[in-house]
Design an enzyme around this catalytic site. Structure first.
Site, PDB file in Angstrom:
ATOM      1  CB  ALA A 292    -137.545 -90.268 -63.101  1.00 54.40           C
ATOM      2  CB  THR A 293    -134.218 -86.732 -65.679  1.00 55.22           C
ATOM      3  OG1 THR A 293    -134.122 -85.964 -64.414  1.00 55.22           O
ATOM      4  CG2 THR A 293    -133.618 -85.528 -66.677  1.00 55.22           C
ATOM      5  CB  ALA A 294    -138.333 -88.797 -69.334  1.00 53.74           C
TER       6      ALA A 294
ATOM      7  CB  SER B 289    -131.503 -88.089 -62.325  1.00 56.49           C
ATOM      8  OG  SER B 289    -132.734 -87.155 -62.472  1.00 56.49           O
TER       9      SER B 289
END
Length: 196
Positions: free
Chosen positions: A6-8, A174
């Protein structure tokens, strides 16, 4: 440590704070969901993260309860730093069997906008902008090249969207849209979904 899927991304400017994440939930090369929200509003704060989805959901529930308990016990609102420190302590308590997540936590109080980055064992770092997860290397490059603490919230939202889009283009874990959450310096909350 292996990069967490994931990417945040989080960004603090003088006018407020913006957190964003993409929606893909993947495990072992499989896409389990295209609708996973990884940006949460907890009381008057924002939290986003990368890692095991169930761990992020559990931390959100724990923080909701602990913040309410603090405010009922003391009769006053908890500050952004105190809430981030509380999350840090919770993560550290589970250091033997940690929550597998990297977290961005932020909000606005009388000291202004604040953004914190936490690792799975509770290290707490305040920063102006940050990215976590498997797409962080790509996203942070976009943020570093264009960040300005004086930019408006609209420009900050465009920059954070650009950073997430860049990571979606290069990171297989992602994708599937972008969730954005914004708190301005007056404490007003807004969330958006951007299909991508």
């Amino acid at each position: 440590m292996e990069e967490l899927p994931a990417t945040a991304v989080g960004l603090k400017v003088n006018d407020g704070i913006v957190l964003a994440s993409e929606r893909r939930l993947s495990y072992g090369g499989y896409v389990l969901s295209k609708q996973a929200k990884k940006v949460y509003k907890i009381n008057k704060f924002l939290m986003a993260g990368a890692g095991i989805y169930g761990d992020l959901q559990t931390l959100t529930r724990i923080m909701n309860v602990e913040i309410k308990y603090y405010e009922v016990s003391t009769g006053k609102p908890i500050s952004v730093h105190a809430a981030a420190k509380l999350l840090s302590v919770i993560l550290y308590q589970y250091k033997v069997m940690p929550f597998i997540s990297e977290i961005l936590f932020g909000g606005v109080d009388e000291k202004g906008p604040q953004l914190y980055v936490l690792d799975p064992i509770g290290s707490l770092i305040e920063d102006n902008y940050a990215a976590v997860g498997s797409g962080a290397r790509i996203a942070i490059g976009v943020l570093e090249s264009e960040y300005d603490p004086n930019m408006s919230l609209d420009v900050a939202t465009q920059l954070i969207t650009k950073a997430i889009k860049a990571s979606i283009e290069r990171d297989i874990t992602s994708g599937d849209g972008i969730d954005l959450a914004i708190i301005d310096k007056k404490g007003n909350y807004e969330n958006k979904f951007i299909p991508y």
